[in-house]
Design an enzyme around this catalytic site. Structure first.
Site, short mmCIF file in Angstrom:
data_model
loop_
_atom_site.label_atom_id
_atom_site.label_comp_id
_atom_site.label_asym_id
_atom_site.label_seq_id
_atom_site.Cartn_x
_atom_site.Cartn_y
_atom_site.Cartn_z
N ASN A 1 53.27 97.90 -2.97
CA ASN A 1 54.01 99.11 -3.37
C ASN A 1 53.59 100.37 -2.61
O ASN A 1 54.43 101.22 -2.29
CB ASN A 1 53.91 99.33 -4.89
CG ASN A 1 52.50 99.58 -5.33
OD1 ASN A 1 51.56 99.05 -4.77
ND2 ASN A 1 52.34 100.41 -6.34
N GLY B 1 46.59 94.72 -7.80
CA GLY B 1 47.81 93.91 -7.90
C GLY B 1 48.15 93.66 -9.35
O GLY B 1 47.73 94.40 -10.24
N THR C 1 48.52 91.93 -13.15
CA THR C 1 47.53 91.49 -14.13
C THR C 1 47.36 89.97 -14.11
O THR C 1 46.23 89.47 -14.21
CB THR C 1 47.92 92.01 -15.54
OG1 THR C 1 47.81 93.43 -15.50
CG2 THR C 1 47.02 91.46 -16.63
N THR D 1 47.74 87.93 -11.54
CA THR D 1 46.95 87.57 -10.36
C THR D 1 45.49 87.94 -10.60
O THR D 1 44.58 87.18 -10.26
CB THR D 1 47.47 88.32 -9.10
OG1 THR D 1 48.90 88.27 -9.10
CG2 THR D 1 46.95 87.70 -7.83
N GLU E 1 42.10 96.36 -10.11
CA GLU E 1 43.03 97.43 -10.48
C GLU E 1 44.37 96.77 -10.72
O GLU E 1 45.02 96.32 -9.77
CB GLU E 1 43.14 98.46 -9.34
CG GLU E 1 41.83 99.15 -8.99
CD GLU E 1 41.29 99.99 -10.12
OE1 GLU E 1 42.06 100.43 -10.97
OE2 GLU E 1 40.06 100.18 -10.17
N CYS F 1 52.08 101.77 -10.04
CA CYS F 1 51.43 101.30 -11.26
C CYS F 1 51.27 102.42 -12.28
O CYS F 1 51.09 102.17 -13.46
CB CYS F 1 50.07 100.71 -10.91
SG CYS F 1 49.07 101.84 -9.95
N GLU G 1 37.58 102.78 -9.18
CA GLU G 1 37.54 103.15 -7.77
C GLU G 1 37.44 104.68 -7.72
O GLU G 1 37.37 105.34 -8.74
CB GLU G 1 38.83 102.69 -7.09
CG GLU G 1 39.00 101.18 -7.10
CD GLU G 1 40.20 100.70 -6.29
OE1 GLU G 1 41.21 101.43 -6.24
OE2 GLU G 1 40.12 99.61 -5.71
P1 NDP Z 1 50.40 90.66 -6.81
O1 NDP Z 1 49.35 90.49 -7.83
O2 NDP Z 1 51.48 89.66 -6.72
O3 NDP Z 1 49.76 90.72 -5.36
C1 NDP Z 1 48.73 91.61 -5.00
C2 NDP Z 1 48.00 91.06 -3.80
O4 NDP Z 1 47.34 89.87 -4.18
C3 NDP Z 1 48.92 90.67 -2.64
O5 NDP Z 1 48.24 90.90 -1.43
C4 NDP Z 1 49.11 89.19 -2.88
O6 NDP Z 1 49.47 88.52 -1.70
C5 NDP Z 1 47.72 88.80 -3.33
N1 NDP Z 1 47.64 87.57 -4.10
C6 NDP Z 1 48.60 86.93 -4.80
N2 NDP Z 1 48.10 85.81 -5.37
C7 NDP Z 1 46.78 85.75 -5.03
C8 NDP Z 1 45.71 84.84 -5.30
N3 NDP Z 1 45.88 83.75 -6.05
N4 NDP Z 1 44.50 85.10 -4.79
C9 NDP Z 1 44.29 86.21 -4.05
N5 NDP Z 1 45.26 87.08 -3.73
C10 NDP Z 1 46.49 86.87 -4.22
O7 NDP Z 1 50.96 92.12 -7.02
P2 NDP Z 1 52.18 92.81 -6.27
O8 NDP Z 1 51.93 92.78 -4.80
O9 NDP Z 1 53.43 92.24 -6.81
O10 NDP Z 1 52.00 94.33 -6.73
C11 NDP Z 1 52.51 94.83 -7.91
C12 NDP Z 1 51.45 94.89 -8.99
O11 NDP Z 1 50.34 95.64 -8.55
C13 NDP Z 1 51.94 95.56 -10.24
O12 NDP Z 1 51.54 94.83 -11.37
C14 NDP Z 1 51.23 96.91 -10.21
O13 NDP Z 1 51.05 97.50 -11.46
C15 NDP Z 1 49.95 96.55 -9.57
N6 NDP Z 1 49.32 97.73 -9.02
C16 NDP Z 1 48.21 98.24 -9.63
C17 NDP Z 1 47.63 99.41 -9.17
C18 NDP Z 1 46.40 99.97 -9.79
O14 NDP Z 1 45.75 100.80 -9.16
N7 NDP Z 1 46.02 99.59 -10.99
C19 NDP Z 1 48.20 100.14 -8.03
C20 NDP Z 1 49.35 99.51 -7.46
C21 NDP Z 1 49.89 98.35 -7.96
P3 NDP Z 1 51.03 88.29 -1.31
O15 NDP Z 1 51.78 89.50 -1.66
O16 NDP Z 1 50.92 88.08 0.12
O17 NDP Z 1 51.44 87.09 -2.08
#
Ligand code: NDP
Length: 483
Positions: free
Chosen positions: A153, A229, A231, A233, A251, A285, A464
């Site tokens: 995002n 990413g 929750t 994941t 996060e 997020c 962070e």
């Molecule tokens: P995901 O959890 O799908 O992915 C996040 C990252 O993790 C990506 O690089 C993804 O790779 C990677 N990933 C996926 N599966 C695995 C695994 N099994 N092991 C290790 N890495 C993995 O999130 P999104 O990319 O869809 O992002 C949206 C989410 O992020 C929302 O829930 C949002 O709230 C959260 N978010 C939280 C923030 C915070 O600061 N708290 C800030 C911004 C977003 P790939 O995409 O290549 O599959």
């Protein structure tokens, strides 16, 4: 600093394909077409990245803060000098308006690097004196090779937010951006080479989360993981990493309340609320997706929010009049639309939006959604409990402080909350009682990089930002000297 059709991994200072030679498609969501390809990396690529990082660690960790400061500052300068190229790449990759990438995402990326490059120059550790007997001092040492994984995002913004403190404290890094938005991480690789970052200090491995990402998490010698990413994941990551006793910063998602009291400054509140609802298509997020409005101003608020939402321009990310660009992917757009359908099933009334925008010409295949405002839902329905992560907000009236606190705290999430009121005492009372890591009063997304950042409950573990990040990426060792 130009993007390429075939993105490469950045390992041991060189741009290389995945060992398998396989690539994944990278889609431009504004037109719905594949426009580049990314390495489909696997565990063997992560291993190669780890080995490079391990080799680089002894020298980088002992390089001294002056040298790390100089190189990181150079890196920040290169990003700033190439602002438009980075912003263009970010916009094409993610569908966000070019103007936003140019004024928010990329400036924040070079600020992150500069902030931590400078912070390390002022970072100090404690000493504890035992009068007449001994002195203790705390060594803060880098952990070794650490893993950083970020979402789609805010691609470069969040990627650098992790990498910069890890590098500044003397760690070497294996990092993975989201496969959905890899391009600015690739440009960052090029910038690292230009800045003279020693080979192996930072390694960027592209590919799918469950393969390349999971391999970073599972690697027995990568001792700390900083992850942003979803929750679910995060839960998987914790299940793998916790039994290996890795240091973890997670996060995760949010379902943030935006609480509006009748005594607020209405004009400021409505502008702020439009932003907290729909910035980046609601794909932040921290967006306030549950809006609670004190009953005396509910009707006025509803009318004004719907009017302004209908006025938002959805379309070509490169048009200067666009407010909301494309959603990041077809699957994400469909997920968001399925929540609008769910809201109707749950008894909600769609006051505006929620439907796909039919575009013409080049953008016909792009993923565009009209922002939605929904009312009439109970606070405990799925629409109000699950993270939608799109341009969808629900609005609900409330009568008392107690009632709204119960609603606000009534989800599994606890990332941020926003309050609008002129009553400072009330604001303090609520800020104290709200279950969130971040509370904004009469503003939203106003960030000072020195402050702690993170969530409670299912929104994450750890903090962070500022010294918190420097502490996360170092191990504290107490040394006790007897007189
Ligand atoms: P995901 O959890 O799908 O992915 C996040 C990252 O993790 C990506 O690089 C993804 O790779 C990677 N990933 C996926 N599966 C695995 C695994 N099994 N092991 C290790 N890495 C993995 O999130 P999104 O990319 O869809 O992002 C949206 C989410 O992020 C929302 O829930 C949002 O709230 C959260 N978010 C939280 C923030 C915070 O600061 N708290 C800030 C911004 C977003 P790939 O995409 O290549 O599959």
């Amino acid at each position: 600093m130009s993007p390429d059709k075939y993105i490469k991994n950045y390992i041991d200072g060189a741009l290389v394909p995945a060992i398998s030679g396989e690539y994944l498609d990278n889609v431009n969501p504004a037109i719905g077409q594949v426009y580049s390809h990314i390495p489909a990396s696997e565990a063997s690529d992560v291993q190669r990245a780890y080995e490079a990082a391990e080799r680089a660690f002894p020298e980088w960790s002992k390089a001294g803060v002056q040298k790390r400061f100089r190189i990181l500052t150079r890196l920040a300068d290169i990003i700033e000098q190439n602002l438009d190229a980075f912003a263009k790449a970010e916009s094409i990759d993610s569908g966000k308006p070019f103007r936003n990438a140019q004024t928010i995402d990329i400036p924040r990326a070079h600020q992150n690097i500069r902030f931590f490059a400078t912070a390390i120059m002022h970072f100090s550790s404690e000493s504890h004196h035992m009068e007449g007997e001994a002195i203790n001092f705390t060594l803060r040492q880098p952990i070794g090779v650490v893993g950083c994984i970020s979402p789609w995002n805010l691609p470069l913004y969040l990627f650098t937010w992790k990498i910069a403190p890890a590098l500044a404290t003397g760690n070497c890094v294996v990092a993975k951006p989201s496969e959905v938005t890899p391009m600015t991480a690739y440009l960052l690789s090029k910038a690292c080479i230009e800045a003279g970052l020693p080979p192996g200090v930072l390694n960027i491995v592209h590919g799918e989360g469950p393969k390349a990402g999971q391999a970073i998490i599972e690697h027995p010698k990568i001792k700390a993981i900083s992850f942003t990413g979803g929750t679910n994941t995060g839960r998987k990551i914790a299940a793998t990493a916790a039994p290996m006793f890795k240091k973890l910063s997670l996060e995760l998602g949010g379902k943030n309340p935006n609480i509006i009291f009748a005594d607020c400054d209405f004009d400021k509140m409505i502008v702020g609320t439009l932003k907290s609802s729909f910035s980046n298509n609601g794909q932040i997020c921290l967006c306030g997706s549950r809006i609670y409005v004190e009953r005396p101003i509910y009707d006025k608020f509803k009318e004004e929010l719907v009017k302004r939402t209908k006025f938002l321009k959805v379309g070509d990310p490169f048009s200067s009049v666009t407010d909301l660009g494309a959603m990041v992917s077809r699957s994400h757009m469909e997920k968001v639309m399925s929540y609008v359908a769910l809201a109707e099933v749950e008894g909600g009334k769609i006051l505006c939006g929620g439907e796909q925008v039919e575009m013409k010409g080049e953008h016909e295949g792009g993923y565009y959604l009209r922002p939605a405002v929904i009312e009439g839902l109970p606070h405990d329905c799925r629409t109000n409990q699950e993270e939608i992560f799109g341009p969808v907000v629900t609005i609900m009236p409330f009568d008392t402080e107690e009632e709204v606190l119960k609603y606000a705290n009534g989800t599994d999430y606890g990332l941020s909350a926003t309050l609008w009121t002129k009553d400072i005492t009330k604001a303090n009372r609520i800020a104290e009682s709200i279950q969130a890591g971040i509370v904004w009063v009469n503003c939203w997304l106003l960030r000072d990089l020195r402050t702690p950042f993170g969530g409670v409950k299912s929104s994450g573990v750890g903090r962070e930002g500022g010294l918190e990040a420097l502490r996360f990426f170092t191990e504290a060792k107490n040394v006790c000297f007897k007189y």
